[in-house]
Enzyme design. Structure first.
Site, PDB file in Angstrom:
ATOM      1  N   HIS A  74       0.857  -1.197   0.000  1.00  0.00           N
ATOM      2  CA  HIS A  74       0.000   0.000   0.000  1.00  0.00           C
ATOM      3  C   HIS A  74       0.887   1.240   0.000  1.00  0.00           C
ATOM      4  O   HIS A  74       1.668   1.439   0.923  1.00  0.00           O
ATOM      5  CB  HIS A  74      -0.917   0.016   1.232  1.00  0.00           C
ATOM      6  CG  HIS A  74      -2.112  -0.873   1.088  1.00  0.00           C
ATOM      7  ND1 HIS A  74      -3.252  -0.717   1.837  1.00  0.00           N
ATOM      8  CD2 HIS A  74      -2.339  -1.919   0.269  1.00  0.00           C
ATOM      9  CE1 HIS A  74      -4.144  -1.638   1.475  1.00  0.00           C
ATOM     10  NE2 HIS A  74      -3.608  -2.394   0.541  1.00  0.00           N
ATOM     11  N   TYR A 203      -9.288   5.370   7.525  1.00  0.00           N
ATOM     12  CA  TYR A 203      -9.489   5.711   8.945  1.00  0.00           C
ATOM     13  C   TYR A 203     -10.590   6.771   8.987  1.00  0.00           C
ATOM     14  O   TYR A 203     -10.412   7.867   8.464  1.00  0.00           O
ATOM     15  CB  TYR A 203      -8.198   6.277   9.534  1.00  0.00           C
ATOM     16  CG  TYR A 203      -7.083   5.266   9.679  1.00  0.00           C
ATOM     17  CD1 TYR A 203      -6.282   4.912   8.592  1.00  0.00           C
ATOM     18  CD2 TYR A 203      -6.839   4.642  10.898  1.00  0.00           C
ATOM     19  CE1 TYR A 203      -5.269   3.969   8.722  1.00  0.00           C
ATOM     20  CE2 TYR A 203      -5.808   3.708  11.041  1.00  0.00           C
ATOM     21  CZ  TYR A 203      -5.040   3.372   9.945  1.00  0.00           C
ATOM     22  OH  TYR A 203      -4.039   2.441  10.073  1.00  0.00           O
ATOM     23  N   LYS A 299       0.899   0.398  15.105  1.00  0.00           N
ATOM     24  CA  LYS A 299       2.279   0.387  15.596  1.00  0.00           C
ATOM     25  C   LYS A 299       2.635  -0.811  16.492  1.00  0.00           C
ATOM     26  O   LYS A 299       3.806  -1.112  16.652  1.00  0.00           O
ATOM     27  CB  LYS A 299       2.539   1.682  16.401  1.00  0.00           C
ATOM     28  CG  LYS A 299       2.588   2.927  15.549  1.00  0.00           C
ATOM     29  CD  LYS A 299       3.759   2.921  14.582  1.00  0.00           C
ATOM     30  CE  LYS A 299       3.493   3.782  13.351  1.00  0.00           C
ATOM     31  NZ  LYS A 299       3.815   3.101  12.114  1.00  0.00           N
ATOM     32  N   TYR A 387       3.538   6.924   9.801  1.00  0.00           N
ATOM     33  CA  TYR A 387       2.743   5.742   9.446  1.00  0.00           C
ATOM     34  C   TYR A 387       3.631   4.655   8.835  1.00  0.00           C
ATOM     35  O   TYR A 387       3.508   3.486   9.148  1.00  0.00           O
ATOM     36  CB  TYR A 387       1.624   6.126   8.466  1.00  0.00           C
ATOM     37  CG  TYR A 387       0.556   5.063   8.322  1.00  0.00           C
ATOM     38  CD1 TYR A 387       0.461   4.276   7.178  1.00  0.00           C
ATOM     39  CD2 TYR A 387      -0.343   4.813   9.361  1.00  0.00           C
ATOM     40  CE1 TYR A 387      -0.500   3.285   7.057  1.00  0.00           C
ATOM     41  CE2 TYR A 387      -1.320   3.819   9.248  1.00  0.00           C
ATOM     42  CZ  TYR A 387      -1.387   3.062   8.089  1.00  0.00           C
ATOM     43  OH  TYR A 387      -2.344   2.076   7.978  1.00  0.00           O
TER      44      TYR A 387
END
Ligand code: FAS
Ligand code: PHB
Length: 396
Positions: A74, A203, A299, A387
């Protein structure tokens, strides 16, 4: 039975298995003690997004073949606020970095298979594991297996046994430096064999609450919605889940959402936790044994992998060059990275979740924070570089 190894690893989750595989490849003897069965460990549905550092480490361990074949690269991720849909390209802000979507269950399965192939020893259903003489230069671990008590002598103990494990609790309480924040909500997750509603993750912040549209493959989707911390799984069913998800995601996505039966539904509580004592005597804490982050920033698993990277390289230095002087670097390096990941996960959680107890001002301020970060180059760059994951720090 009494036996001996160099590194006793407690826990056969991703931290323990990845460390074990890397140590075995480096010729450093290790044994993993896991209290559950392998099937049980694989049954836990958890993370879905791998940072590039994690991907490289899994490859280095020799367990990356299926991930490289089946993992979904991605190069961007999506956000929405009250139904308005935005995309953030990751590569332009991170010198070409991206993430790979590949479930933690599959990572764990690949590491288990790789360990079996290389003859690594994992003792499943090891009960009542106890750590002994951890401040001496001859620590050992006792455990029960198949009705017998065993003793495992070792040089070092790697506590990879998660938040509820025994390793952190074996360090004297007055030596533990702990920080915690508990959020007033959890994530209700649903896995379904339906095509993902979007080609990248979304999100979604909404006045009804947060939602996340994720996936495991082009035919398997993973969705989450924020629920009050008082909710029980019995309060929910598939239909109610799908209806609520549709209210929180962008309308055009709700239109095309393919629903279906749940393969799995569960509620995960959200907390931020850091134990700053990540090394004490001959014990090293890795992964969830040392820190917990809300999954909003993807994470948890990746932070565990970075602890493994540092621990692995330290043990190689110790056994190849007798560099025990580097031991304090473990906690220094891991804590610096942990707090940055904890901050990002906390920030993403505060940005995207609805705090129903907060007033109208707070909701407007949250909206402004979202608007700034989504529409400013500096804001997008900040989200992107956190990210994809901050770089691993070298031991020296
Ligand atoms: P783990 O908890 O995975 O593994 C610890 C192992 O130690 C377990 O197998 C346990 O059985 C064993 N153990 C415990 N006590 C023991 C004892 N006394 N003796 C022997 N063995 C013992 N992270 C993300 O990045 N994205 C997500 O979406 C995400 N979702 C999550 C959802 C849930 C419900 C949870 C709990 C976590 C989620 N996480 C997510 C975080 C998660 O992926 C962890 O970061 C990851 O599992 C950390 O791996 P380990 O450190 O190996 O700990
Ligand atoms: C998941 O797919 O389980 C997932 C992905 C990204 C997150 C959290 C969970 O931030």
């Amino acid at each position: 039975m009494n036996h001996k190894t160099k590194i006793a690893i407690i826990g056969a989750g991703p931290s323990g298995l990845l460390l074990g595989q890397l140590l075995t490849k480096a010729g450093i003897d290790n044994i993993i003690l896991e209290r559950q069965t392998g099937e049980y460990v694989l049954s836990r549905i958890r993370a879905g997004v791998l940072e590039q550092g994690t991907v490289s480490l899994i490859r280095e361990s020799g367990a990356g073949e299926r991930m490289d074949k089946e993992g979904l690269v991605h190069t961007g991720t999506d956000f929405s606020f009250q139904g308005e849909h935005f995309h953030i390209d990751l590569e332009p802000y991170t010198n070409g970095k991206h993430v790979v979507v590949y479930g933690q269950t599959e990572v764990t399965r690949d590491l288990m298979e790789a360990r079996e192939k290389t003859g690594g020893v994992t003792i499943y259903q090891a009960q009542n594991v106890e750590l002994h003489d951890i401040e001496s230069d001859a620590p050992y671990v006792t455990y029960q297996h198949e009705g017998e008590v065993h003793r495992l002598d070792c040089d070092y103990i790697a506590g990879c046994d998660g938040f509820h494990g025994v390793s952190r609790k074996s360090i004297p309480a007055d030596q533990l430096e702990e920080y915690e924040k508990v959020y007033p909500f959890g994530w209700l997750g649903l896995m379904s064999d339906t095509p993902p509603v979007n080609d990248e993750l979304v999100y979604c912040a909404h006045e009804r609450g947060f939602a996340l549209c994720s996936m495991r493959s082009p035919t398997r989707s993973r969705y989450y919605i924020q629920v009050p911390d008082t909710d029980k799984i019995e309060d929910w069913n598939e239909e109610k889940f799908w209806d609520e998800l549709k209210r929180r995601i962008p309308p055009e996505m709700a239109e095309r959402l393919v629903t279906g039966p749940a393969i799995e539904m569960s509620i995960a509580p959200l907390r931020s936790y850091v134990c700053e004592t990540m090394q004490y005597g001959r014990v090293f804490l890795l992964g969830d044994a040392a820190h917990i982050v809300p999954p909003t920033g993807a994470k948890g698993l990746n932070l565990a992998a970075s602890d493994v990277d540092t621990a692995y390289r330290l043990f190689v230095k110790i056994y190849e060059d007798d560099r025990t002087d580097l031991i304090p670097r473990y906690q220094e390096i891991c804590l610096a990275r942990t707090w940055k990941a904890v901050r990002f996960s906390w920030w993403m959680t505060m940005l995207l979740h609805r705090f129903h107890s907060a007033g109208r001002f707070d909701f407007r301020a949250q909206q402004a924070e979202f608007d700034y970060f989504i529409h400013s180059e500096a804001g997008r760059a900040t989200i992107a570089e956190n990210y994809v994951g901050l770089p691993f720090e070298a031991l020296e």
